[in-house]
Design a protein around this motif. Sequence first.
Motif, PDB file in Angstrom:
ATOM      1  N   ARG A  61     -36.766  43.144 -12.987  1.00  0.00           N
ATOM      2  CA  ARG A  61     -36.296  42.657 -14.290  1.00  0.00           C
ATOM      3  C   ARG A  61     -37.105  41.480 -14.822  1.00  0.00           C
ATOM      4  N   LYS A  62     -38.077  41.021 -14.064  1.00  0.00           N
ATOM      5  CA  LYS A  62     -38.822  39.829 -14.455  1.00  0.00           C
ATOM      6  C   LYS A  62     -40.292  40.095 -14.720  1.00  0.00           C
ATOM      7  N   ASP A  70     -24.985  39.836 -19.178  1.00  0.00           N
ATOM      8  CA  ASP A  70     -25.738  39.082 -18.175  1.00  0.00           C
ATOM      9  C   ASP A  70     -27.097  39.703 -17.871  1.00  0.00           C
ATOM     10  N   THR A  71     -27.319  40.952 -18.345  1.00  0.00           N
ATOM     11  CA  THR A  71     -28.620  41.591 -18.134  1.00  0.00           C
ATOM     12  C   THR A  71     -29.469  41.579 -19.403  1.00  0.00           C
ATOM     13  N   PRO A  91     -28.532  31.614 -19.661  1.00  0.00           N
ATOM     14  CA  PRO A  91     -28.943  31.348 -18.272  1.00  0.00           C
ATOM     15  C   PRO A  91     -30.016  32.341 -17.814  1.00  0.00           C
ATOM     16  N   ASP A  92     -31.036  31.833 -17.188  1.00  0.00           N
ATOM     17  CA  ASP A  92     -32.105  32.693 -16.673  1.00  0.00           C
ATOM     18  C   ASP A  92     -31.730  33.157 -15.269  1.00  0.00           C
ATOM     19  N   THR A  93     -30.800  34.091 -15.224  1.00  0.00           N
ATOM     20  CA  THR A  93     -30.307  34.600 -13.942  1.00  0.00           C
ATOM     21  C   THR A  93     -31.219  35.702 -13.417  1.00  0.00           C
ATOM     22  N   PRO A  94     -31.169  36.011 -12.131  1.00  0.00           N
ATOM     23  CA  PRO A  94     -32.006  37.091 -11.570  1.00  0.00           C
ATOM     24  C   PRO A  94     -31.731  38.452 -12.200  1.00  0.00           C
ATOM     25  N   GLY A  95     -30.522  38.629 -12.716  1.00  0.00           N
ATOM     26  CA  GLY A  95     -30.182  39.930 -13.277  1.00  0.00           C
ATOM     27  C   GLY A  95     -30.605  40.121 -14.714  1.00  0.00           C
ATOM     28  N   ARG A  96     -31.110  39.069 -15.374  1.00  0.00           N
ATOM     29  CA  ARG A  96     -31.456  39.175 -16.800  1.00  0.00           C
ATOM     30  C   ARG A  96     -32.890  39.698 -16.969  1.00  0.00           C
TER      31      ARG A  96
END
Length: 340
Positions: free
Chosen positions: A233-234, A162-163, A187-192
Motif C-alpha cells: 500500500r506504500k 482507514d485505507t 493518519p499515515d497508517t500502514p493500511g492507508r
Amino acid sequence: MAQLTHVLAPPALRTQRQMDVERQLVGWEWEQLRQFLAERECLLLTQLGELDEEIGRRREEHASRLGEEISRLSALISELEETCWQLALELLQGMRSTESRGEEATSLHPAPKCPELERRIRDFPGENSLQGAVTGFLGALAEDTGLRRARVFAVDVTLDPDTAHPKLILSEDQKRVRCGDTRHVVPDTPGRFDPCACVLGAEGYAGGRHYWEVEVGDKPRWTLGVCRESVNRKESVTLSPEDGHWAVWLRNGEYEALTCPFTPLPVSARPSQVGIFLDYEAGEISFYNVTDRSHLFTFADTFSRTLHPYFYPGHNAQGRNAAPLTICPVLGEAEGILCP
C-alpha cells in the motif's frame, strides 16, 4: 441433539436456498427459451408470407404481360389469315411489314428477371438459420443467467476510510468515493494507500460467494475489482493477479482486464454499472456489464488469503472525472433472480 441441529442448520438452509434459486432459474430460462422460439417462429412465418406474396404478385404481373402478348399475336395471326386472300404480289409486298410487326410484338415484353427476389429466396435458409439464432440466444441467455445467479449472493459493501488515499473524499455512509484536488490531513497508517489513490471495501472475504455492483456513470476513468489484504500500500505497483489484484478498468476510452498483458474487453454498450462476483472456492472473479447484462471477463485463480473489494475512482482531471464511484444498494434475493 439440539446443539447438533443448531450446527447443521446453517449449511442445510444454504443448500435449500441454493436449490430454490436454481429451481427458479430453470423455470425462468425455459420460459425465456419458449418465448424466443415462439417469437422466432412468428418472425420466420411472417417473412415467408411476405416472400410468398411477392412471388404471387410477380406471377400475376408476368401472367398479365403474357396475356397482352397473346392478344397481340392473335391479332397478327388474324391479320395474316386475311392477307392470305390477297393477291400474291400484294402478299409479298406486305409480308415484310407484317413480319416486322410480329417481331416487335414478341420482343416488347421479354420474360421478366427478378434477381433481388431470387437472391432473397436463395439466401433465406442461411440468413434465417434457426440453429444460429438459437446458439446466439443461448449465449446471451447464459450471460444473463450468470448475472442473475450472481445477484443472489449480493452483499452490503462499505468503504474503509482507514485505507483511503489522502486525496479521496468518501461520503458519510461510506458508499461513494471521488478524488479531490488536495490532500487531506489523515493518519499515515500502514493500511492507508499512498501514493495510489484507491480505497478498499471494509469487508474482507476468505471464503464463500459475494456480489456487489458499482455505479460508474459516465466517468472516463476508473478501476474496479478485488485485491489481497496483504498488497503493498506504500508503493506504486502494477495491478495484476501476480501482485494480488484482479481488476478491470476504463482508461483512454478502452475497457481492459488487467491481466499480463492486458486483455481488451469487447463492450457493445457503455456500462453505467459494473457487477463484481467473487466465488472464492471456485477461484473465480467475474465482472458484468449491468447496463446490458453481458459478461465482461472472469479471472480464474486460486485464493488462500483474505480478499477485499478494490476501488480507484481516478484523478479529478480538472473536473472531467469528478463524479464518484457509488456502491449500489443490495438487491433482495427474489429481485436478484427475477429483475429485468
